[in-house]
Write an enzyme that holds these catalytic residues in place. Structure first.
Site, PDB file in Angstrom:
ATOM      1  N   CYS A   1     -31.932 -31.739  29.748  1.00  0.00           N
ATOM      2  CA  CYS A   1     -32.474 -32.942  30.378  1.00  0.00           C
ATOM      3  C   CYS A   1     -31.290 -33.798  30.808  1.00  0.00           C
ATOM      4  CB  CYS A   1     -33.346 -33.710  29.385  1.00  0.00           C
ATOM      5  SG  CYS A   1     -33.704 -35.386  29.952  1.00  0.00           S
TER       6      CYS A   1
ATOM      7  N   GLU B   1     -23.824 -18.316 -16.106  1.00  0.00           N
ATOM      8  CA  GLU B   1     -23.207 -17.265 -15.297  1.00  0.00           C
ATOM      9  C   GLU B   1     -24.050 -16.982 -14.061  1.00  0.00           C
ATOM     10  OE1 GLU B   1     -23.012 -13.988 -18.091  1.00  0.00           O
ATOM     11  OE2 GLU B   1     -22.381 -15.368 -19.670  1.00  0.00           O
TER      12      GLU B   1
ATOM     13  N   LYS C   1     -26.146 -14.962 -11.507  1.00  0.00           N
ATOM     14  CA  LYS C   1     -26.915 -13.727 -11.685  1.00  0.00           C
ATOM     15  C   LYS C   1     -26.713 -12.869 -10.447  1.00  0.00           C
ATOM     16  CE  LYS C   1     -31.474 -12.051 -12.941  1.00  0.00           C
ATOM     17  NZ  LYS C   1     -31.516 -11.001 -11.909  1.00  0.00           N
TER      18      LYS C   1
ATOM     19  N   CYS D   1     -38.829 -32.521  31.218  1.00  0.00           N
ATOM     20  CA  CYS D   1     -38.456 -32.919  29.861  1.00  0.00           C
ATOM     21  C   CYS D   1     -39.691 -33.395  29.094  1.00  0.00           C
ATOM     22  CB  CYS D   1     -37.411 -34.033  29.911  1.00  0.00           C
ATOM     23  SG  CYS D   1     -37.034 -34.704  28.274  1.00  0.00           S
TER      24      CYS D   1
ATOM     25  N   SER E   1     -34.048  -6.834 -20.369  1.00  0.00           N
ATOM     26  CA  SER E   1     -34.127  -7.554 -19.100  1.00  0.00           C
ATOM     27  C   SER E   1     -34.505  -8.995 -19.413  1.00  0.00           C
ATOM     28  CB  SER E   1     -35.114  -6.906 -18.147  1.00  0.00           C
ATOM     29  OG  SER E   1     -36.232  -6.470 -18.858  1.00  0.00           O
TER      30      SER E   1
ATOM     31  N   TYR F   1     -20.689  -8.708 -17.895  1.00  0.00           N
ATOM     32  CA  TYR F   1     -21.221  -9.960 -18.438  1.00  0.00           C
ATOM     33  C   TYR F   1     -21.736  -9.885 -19.870  1.00  0.00           C
ATOM     34  CZ  TYR F   1     -25.374  -7.696 -16.419  1.00  0.00           C
ATOM     35  OH  TYR F   1     -26.345  -6.795 -16.065  1.00  0.00           O
TER      36      TYR F   1
ATOM     37  N   ASP G   1     -26.958 -10.007  -7.743  1.00  0.00           N
ATOM     38  CA  ASP G   1     -28.068  -9.214  -7.231  1.00  0.00           C
ATOM     39  C   ASP G   1     -27.528  -7.830  -6.872  1.00  0.00           C
ATOM     40  OD1 ASP G   1     -30.605  -8.657  -6.488  1.00  0.00           O
ATOM     41  OD2 ASP G   1     -30.545  -9.761  -4.603  1.00  0.00           O
TER      42      ASP G   1
ATOM     43  N   ARG H   1     -29.597   1.226 -15.802  1.00  0.00           N
ATOM     44  CA  ARG H   1     -30.492   0.678 -16.811  1.00  0.00           C
ATOM     45  C   ARG H   1     -31.651   1.639 -17.123  1.00  0.00           C
ATOM     46  NH1 ARG H   1     -32.055  -4.579 -17.871  1.00  0.00           N
ATOM     47  NH2 ARG H   1     -31.136  -5.305 -15.924  1.00  0.00           N
TER      48      ARG H   1
ATOM     49  N   ASP I   1       0.836  -1.199   0.000  1.00  0.00           N
ATOM     50  CA  ASP I   1       0.000   0.000   0.000  1.00  0.00           C
ATOM     51  C   ASP I   1       0.872   1.251   0.000  1.00  0.00           C
ATOM     52  OD1 ASP I   1      -2.082  -1.690   0.057  1.00  0.00           O
ATOM     53  OD2 ASP I   1      -2.756  -1.213   2.104  1.00  0.00           O
TER      54      ASP I   1
ATOM     55  N   CYS J   1     -30.977 -42.523  28.336  1.00  0.00           N
ATOM     56  CA  CYS J   1     -32.244 -43.059  28.845  1.00  0.00           C
ATOM     57  C   CYS J   1     -33.417 -42.198  28.393  1.00  0.00           C
ATOM     58  CB  CYS J   1     -32.236 -43.113  30.367  1.00  0.00           C
ATOM     59  SG  CYS J   1     -30.980 -44.235  30.985  1.00  0.00           S
TER      60      CYS J   1
ATOM     61  N   CYS K   1     -39.017 -37.382  28.448  1.00  0.00           N
ATOM     62  CA  CYS K   1     -38.916 -38.428  29.467  1.00  0.00           C
ATOM     63  C   CYS K   1     -39.437 -37.994  30.837  1.00  0.00           C
ATOM     64  CB  CYS K   1     -37.473 -38.911  29.583  1.00  0.00           C
ATOM     65  SG  CYS K   1     -36.374 -37.685  30.301  1.00  0.00           S
TER      66      CYS K   1
ATOM     67  N   LYS L   1     -34.061 -18.490 -11.464  1.00  0.00           N
ATOM     68  CA  LYS L   1     -33.977 -17.909 -10.122  1.00  0.00           C
ATOM     69  C   LYS L   1     -33.843 -18.995  -9.054  1.00  0.00           C
ATOM     70  CE  LYS L   1     -34.587 -13.780  -9.806  1.00  0.00           C
ATOM     71  NZ  LYS L   1     -35.589 -12.802 -10.042  1.00  0.00           N
TER      72      LYS L   1
ATOM     73  N   GLU M   1     -22.739  -5.452 -13.676  1.00  0.00           N
ATOM     74  CA  GLU M   1     -23.505  -5.278 -12.450  1.00  0.00           C
ATOM     75  C   GLU M   1     -22.584  -4.657 -11.405  1.00  0.00           C
ATOM     76  OE1 GLU M   1     -26.575  -6.558 -12.936  1.00  0.00           O
ATOM     77  OE2 GLU M   1     -27.510  -6.721 -10.947  1.00  0.00           O
TER      78      GLU M   1
END
Ligand SMILES: [Zn+2]
Length: 663
Positions: A420, A109, A111, A403, A78, A221, A113, A132, A29, A425, A406, A309, A169
């Protein structure tokens, strides 16, 4: 001076590309900052040298006062959606019919979001970027897009069209999202509901400095308008994106025919939670551009692509009751019984409420409308109540004192956590322990899921682990839900599960706090059950990640005479534990530079073993076929990867050649 400015810009762009696109930084950096500072100083003294593609121009000085609109050179379409496998099969049938071909090659590919964006490059320089909008006209967000370090201000190389629109995207990386929301909260501001909203909100800033401070990223894409013809295959066009320095998803793949496409879908669906960005499905595109053109578009959607989807992961439903379940460790967990709801592709009827503290904190009441969530394969959980829908009829539940399985009095182990004390048992704990023992990462007994275990315990046929190996065909047949085939299959599966590995068996025993990873580490260190059983606390504690409590749990388990008798019974009934492959450090570098994919089944090895062996010789192992993959190791019943690999000219290796290779 001029040439130094050019050098600095080229170096900074290269470092941005390495860091933000390739995820492979080349300098520290500090070294980067020094280059940037030098460029900034020269430009300040010589403003005439500043060009729009200079890295110093990512953040322009003043905030804009309003968003302008920009007309896309080519409409942004779309996609139509497919919600089921059948929808895609019908889509594929239409394409084959339309083109009169037998099988279609698709580019598959993820999709993303996020927010769809169009980047316009003229002579390789980013001229503007737009959202868009309605597909024809979008909002000019150039000032903000320029601040994304993964967006090249100038395309690399020179082999690009003079005038081109790149579609992609903009997204907010998942791992940054929670961090970012925490900062908002601590500043007393409203957090974003999801990563997509955060991306959209960040792009809609008038002041680019705000956007620059957020970790937005880009994934490209498709091509919109292009002044020159590009490659004949969509996948090759995406490869040229990479050459031009544009970020492209590394999960893209080619699939030929329906079954191979479904493999990809299922594979991605499983990986979904590990992918660094939110995806809500898969996009399939006909890979041949000529075929895309032949099929054409209808109104606002292409006919050559479809978005498959993923099923929704959050839904609303009503809490019919709150019950208490006892798990294999005896812990009592409140469970919400729900009105059935479709979630993540399955009907959900129950959701965990974790513990009573959680029920109080979230204030979940019987009758409430609640939001239910499922992430990956985990058990569905109740996220929150919808307070606006609450009436006086909804009531709180009280903590139980005995319980439910039991009738033993429960003990409080910590705040609001009940247990418990009856151990095996208690029928619930016995069932839990047997389910765990038979589960896939443990003994992997197919056909012995919760409902079967429950029947067998209730019928008195299973009282401990070793009883599993005493089950008889004739007796099974008499039980409800068993037919000749299912009974035979269960016994077969029990029989083949007897050949196992030490880590599986250790995990199956359900020793407190011994998870899969610990079981593996114990198996690697002790290599045999006998050695582990004899180990004292000091020896156990000398293993990485084994602390005093865990060491005590293990030692206590193997001192208990009942446990020892049970293990002996299991061994007498035919359990065979194979010796684990030892974790050995690097053996050689003979496979350095080669990238392997493993497909199919192997008799003598698990995939993890093969993977480890390859890595010990310097190879990398990938999950899917891409241009980086050099070799494919093929077992029996290989899937679509074999086809893909053959097509890409990847070297195909069978088990014998593999063994030769690592010798
Ligand atoms: Zn109990």
């Amino acid at each position: 001076m001029n040439s130094r400015v050019d050098d600095l810009r080229r170096l900074i762009s290269q470092h941005d590309h390495a860091y933000y696109v390739l995820d492979d930084p080349k300098v520290s950096d500090a070294a980067y900052d020094a280059l940037f500072k030098e460029l900034l100083e020269i430009e300040e003294e010589n403003p005439g040298l500043i060009t729009p593609d200079s890295p110093t121009q990512r953040v322009c000085g003043k905030a804009i006062t309003s968003f302008k609109t920009i007309e896309h050179k080519k409409q942004m379409l779309s996609l139509q959606n497919a919600f089921t496998e059948q929808d895609f099969i019908a889509f594929d049938a239409r394409i084959r019919e339309n083109l009169q071909i037998d099988v279609v090659e698709y580019s598959c590919e993820p999709k993303l979001d996020g927010v769809a964006i169009s980047l316009h490059y003229k002579n390789g320089i980013l001229s503007h970027a737009a959202t868009r909008g309605d597909g024809l006209v979008g909002e000019d967000v150039t000032h903000n897009i320029k601040t994304l370090k993964s967006v090249p201000l100038k395309l690399l190389g020179n082999n690009y069209p003079k005038d081109i629109e790149i579609r992609g995207e903009v997204y907010f990386p998942k791992h940054q999202f929670n961090k970012f929301n925490k900062v908002l909260l601590s500043d007393g501001r409203k957090p974003f509901a999801n990563a997509r909203n955060a991306a959209a909100g960040s792009l809609r800033q008038l002041d680019a400095k705000v956007t620059a401070a957020r970790p937005l990223a880009l994934c490209c894409y498709a091509v919109g308008y292009s002044s020159a013809d590009l490659a004949e295959l969509h996948s090759d066009i995406l490869d040229s994106f990479i050459d031009w320095g544009l970020p492209v998803s590394r999960y893209n793949s080619i699939a030929i025919g329906v079954s191979s496409v479904m493999d990809y879908y299922n594979n991605m669906s499983r990986q979904r939670d590990t992918i660094p960005y939110e995806i809500d499905g898969i996009v399939y595109k006909i890979n041949s551009i000529a075929m895309q053109n032949e099929v054409g578009s209808i109104a606002r959607s292409p006919r050559w692509a479809i978005a498959h989807k993923f099923p929704a992961k959050q839904e609303h439903t009503t809490v019919a009751a709150i019950d208490f379940q006892v798990g294999r460790t005896g812990q009592v967990t409140p469970v919400a019984r729900l009105d059935p709801v479709m979630l993540g592709g399955a009907i959900v009827r129950n959701a965990t409420l974790h513990n009573m503290a959680e029920v109080w904190r979230k204030d979940i009441r019987v009758g409430d409308t609640v939001l239910v969530r499922r992430a990956g394969d985990v058990i569905p959980e109740v996220v929150s109540s919808v307070i606006t829908k609450r009436t006086d009829l909804m009531h709180k539940v009280a903590s139980p004192s005995i319980c439910p399985s039991c009738d033993r009095r429960l003990v409080e182990v910590s705040d609001e956590t009940l247990r418990c004390p009856a151990g095996l048992c208690c029928p619930s704990q016995l069932k839990g322990a047997l389910e765990h023992y038979a589960s896939k990462p443990a003994m992997h007994i197919e056909g012995m899921g919760p409902s079967t275990v429950s029947i067998l315990v209730d019928e008195g046929m299973l009282n401990c682990f070793s009883d599993i190996y005493k089950l008889e065909y004739e007796k099974l047949l008499k039980l409800e839900g068993f037919a000749e085939l299912s009974a035979a299959k269960l016994l077969d599966s029990i029989n083949s599960s007897k050949k196992t590995t030490l880590d599986r068996f250790l995990y199956a025993l359900g020793i407190a706090e011994v998870g899969k990873v610990t079981a593996k580490e114990l198996a690697q260190s002790f290599t045999s059950l006998g050695a582990l059983m004899l180990a004292d606390i000091a020896e156990l504690e000398s293993i990485a990640n084994v602390g005093p409590i865990l060491a005590r749990n293990i030692a206590d388990f193997f001192i208990d005479l009942d446990n020892l008798a049970e293990i002996k019974s299991i061994q007498d009934l035919g359990l065979v534990i194979s010796r684990p492959i030892l974790k050995i450090d690097m053996i050689s570098q003979i496979l350095e530079g080669r990238v392997f994919v493993i497909t199919g089944k192997f008799e003598d090895y698990s995939r993890d073993e093969i993977k480890m062996q390859l890595q010990q010789h310097g190879a990398k192992v990938a999950g899917s076929i891409s241009s980086k993959v050099t070799d494919l190791i093929v077992g029996s019943n290989p899937g679509s990867k074999l086809e893909q690999a053959a097509k890409r000219g990847v070297r195909i290796i069978d088990l014998e050649s593999y063994e030769e290779l690592i010798k």
